[in-house]
Write a protein that holds these residues in place. Structure first.
Motif, PDB file in Angstrom:
ATOM      1  N   ARG A 260      21.220 -38.445   2.924  1.00  6.07           N
ATOM      2  CA  ARG A 260      20.892 -39.642   3.689  1.00  6.07           C
ATOM      3  C   ARG A 260      21.656 -40.801   3.081  1.00  6.07           C
ATOM      4  O   ARG A 260      21.827 -40.870   1.864  1.00  6.07           O
ATOM      5  CB  ARG A 260      19.402 -39.909   3.617  1.00  6.07           C
ATOM      6  CG  ARG A 260      18.999 -41.195   4.308  1.00  6.07           C
ATOM      7  CD  ARG A 260      17.513 -41.365   4.318  1.00  6.07           C
ATOM      8  NE  ARG A 260      16.962 -41.563   3.001  1.00  6.07           N
ATOM      9  CZ  ARG A 260      15.678 -41.352   2.713  1.00  6.07           C
ATOM     10  NH1 ARG A 260      14.856 -40.916   3.638  1.00  6.07           N
ATOM     11  NH2 ARG A 260      15.237 -41.586   1.502  1.00  6.07           N
TER      12      ARG A 260
ATOM     13  N   GLU B 237      21.406 -31.504   2.547  1.00  3.21           N
ATOM     14  CA  GLU B 237      20.953 -32.603   3.398  1.00  3.21           C
ATOM     15  C   GLU B 237      21.090 -33.907   2.648  1.00  3.21           C
ATOM     16  O   GLU B 237      20.740 -33.991   1.467  1.00  3.21           O
ATOM     17  CB  GLU B 237      19.474 -32.428   3.773  1.00  3.21           C
ATOM     18  CG  GLU B 237      19.250 -31.357   4.789  1.00  3.21           C
ATOM     19  CD  GLU B 237      17.875 -31.432   5.417  1.00  3.21           C
ATOM     20  OE1 GLU B 237      17.344 -30.371   5.737  1.00  3.21           O
ATOM     21  OE2 GLU B 237      17.332 -32.541   5.589  1.00  3.21           O
TER      22      GLU B 237
ATOM     23  N   LYS C 160      23.356 -33.436   7.794  1.00  5.73           N
ATOM     24  CA  LYS C 160      23.110 -32.075   7.310  1.00  5.73           C
ATOM     25  C   LYS C 160      24.422 -31.321   7.294  1.00  5.73           C
ATOM     26  O   LYS C 160      25.283 -31.526   8.157  1.00  5.73           O
ATOM     27  CB  LYS C 160      22.130 -31.344   8.227  1.00  5.73           C
ATOM     28  CG  LYS C 160      20.738 -31.881   8.172  1.00  5.73           C
ATOM     29  CD  LYS C 160      19.766 -30.870   8.771  1.00  5.73           C
ATOM     30  CE  LYS C 160      18.406 -31.493   8.973  1.00  5.73           C
ATOM     31  NZ  LYS C 160      17.407 -30.495   9.390  1.00  5.73           N
TER      32      LYS C 160
ATOM     33  N   ARG D 190      21.140 -39.622   8.636  1.00  5.25           N
ATOM     34  CA  ARG D 190      20.822 -38.376   7.963  1.00  5.25           C
ATOM     35  C   ARG D 190      21.943 -37.404   8.301  1.00  5.25           C
ATOM     36  O   ARG D 190      22.320 -37.272   9.455  1.00  5.25           O
ATOM     37  CB  ARG D 190      19.504 -37.863   8.499  1.00  5.25           C
ATOM     38  CG  ARG D 190      19.012 -36.634   7.824  1.00  5.25           C
ATOM     39  CD  ARG D 190      17.614 -36.288   8.274  1.00  5.25           C
ATOM     40  NE  ARG D 190      17.065 -35.307   7.381  1.00  5.25           N
ATOM     41  CZ  ARG D 190      16.185 -35.572   6.426  1.00  5.25           C
ATOM     42  NH1 ARG D 190      15.736 -36.802   6.274  1.00  5.25           N
ATOM     43  NH2 ARG D 190      15.764 -34.623   5.640  1.00  5.25           N
TER      44      ARG D 190
ATOM     45  N   GLU E  41      18.563 -42.787  11.256  1.00  8.95           N
ATOM     46  CA  GLU E  41      17.191 -42.835  10.761  1.00  8.95           C
ATOM     47  C   GLU E  41      16.353 -43.779  11.620  1.00  8.95           C
ATOM     48  O   GLU E  41      15.148 -43.638  11.709  1.00  8.95           O
ATOM     49  CB  GLU E  41      17.202 -43.332   9.316  1.00  8.95           C
ATOM     50  CG  GLU E  41      17.781 -42.317   8.380  1.00  8.95           C
ATOM     51  CD  GLU E  41      16.839 -41.998   7.264  1.00  8.95           C
ATOM     52  OE1 GLU E  41      16.445 -42.929   6.565  1.00  8.95           O
ATOM     53  OE2 GLU E  41      16.495 -40.810   7.105  1.00  8.95           O
TER      54      GLU E  41
END
Lengths: 127, 96
Positions: free
Chosen positions: A58, A56, A50, A48, A111
Motif C-alpha cells: 500500500r 501486497e 497486489k 493498494r 484506498e
C-alpha cells in the motif's frame, strides 16, 4: 513482390509484416497511450497493489507508465504468514519510495472508498 | 500540472547507488546498481542475496555474491532505490 505473410497490399516496407488487419494504423501494438486503467486519476492518492506471488503493498501513487510499472511513495508491504504464504498477517514493513514492476502487478485499487471490515472467516474452524 | 515520476526514470537515477530488489517469491537482493535494460534485467555489484532457508522457515540465508551479477528481470517485483535490505527478521514471512 514482397515476401510478406499478410499481404495487406499497402506496399509498405518489410517491417509491416505484423499488421494483419488493414486498419490503416499500420498494425502497431500501441499507437496511442490507451489504457483500460486510468492511473492518472489515482496519482497522489493512496492505492493498494497486489503482485504475482502474493505480495501486497500500500502506498501513494506517484507515477506510472503504460506498462503499469508504478512508483509508490511511503510504501509499506504487508507481511504474510511464514507457514502459509496465502495468509496476510496484520504486520507490515515500510519500504519507502519504490518501483513496482508492471509485469508482476495483478491489482491496483484506490484506498479511497474502501473500508476494512472484520474478518468474516474467523468463525470457521481449521479444516 | 501533475509532475508524475516515470518508474524507469527513478531506476535510472538509482544507478550508482544501493538498490534493494524484492523478487516474486521470498528472495531479496541488495546491491549497487550498475545498469538495467528495457526488461529491467539488472547489473548489480557486490550483491547480497537474502532467501529463506528451505529447511528451516525461520532462518534467512544470506549469500554474498562476490562478483558483478546479471539479475534476470523476469521475477523482479519491487525495486527500492537506496534501500539497504530487509531489516532484521522482517522478510515477507513474519514469525507468527
Amino acid at each position: 513482390m514482397k515476401n510478406s505473410y499478410n499481404n495487406t497490399g499497402t506496399g509498405s516496407g518489410a517491417d509491416n509484416v505484423r499488421g494483419g488487419e488493414s486498419s490503416g494504423k499500420g498494425g502497431a501494438v500501441s499507437q496511442k497511450k490507451e489504457s483500460i486503467l486510468e492511473l492518472q486519476k489515482l496519482i497522489n492518492s493512496s492505492v493498494r497493489v497486489k503482485c504475482l506471488g502474493g505480495r501486497e503493498m500500500r502506498g501513494i501513487l506517484r507515477g506510472f507508465d503504460e506498462l503499469v510499472n508504478l512508483v509508490i511513495d511511503d510504501c509499506e508491504e504487508f507481511l504474510r504468514d511464514k507457514n502459509d504464504l496465502t495468509q496476510i498477517t496484520d504486520k507490515s514493513r515500510k519500504l519507502g519510495l519504490v518501483v513496482v514492476r508492471g509485469t508482476q502487478v495483478t491489482l491496483v485499487s484506490p484506498e479511497e472508498g474502501t473500508e476494512e471490515i472484520a474478518n468474516p472467516f474467523l468463525g470457521e474452524a481449521d479444516a | 500540472m501533475s509532475n508524475r515520476i516515470l518508474p524507469l526514470e527513478l531506476i535510472d537515477k538509482a544507478i550508482g547507488s544501493k538498490i534493494w530488489i524484492l523478487m516474486r517469491g521470498q528472495t531479496e537482493i541488495v546491491g549497487t546498481l550498475r545498469g538495467f535494460d528495457d526488461y529491467v534485467n539488472l547489473v548489480l555489484d557486490d550483491a547480497v542475496e537474502y532467501s529463506p532457508d528451505p529447511r528451516n522457515n525461520n532462518e534467512i540465508v544470506k549469500t554474498e555474491l562476490q562478483s558483478e551479477i546479471l539479475l534476470n528481470g523476469n521475477h523482479v517485483a519491487v525495486l527500492v532505490p537506496g534501500g539497504t535490505g530487509p531489516p532484521e527478521d522482517s522478510m515477507a514471512a513474519s514469525s507468527s
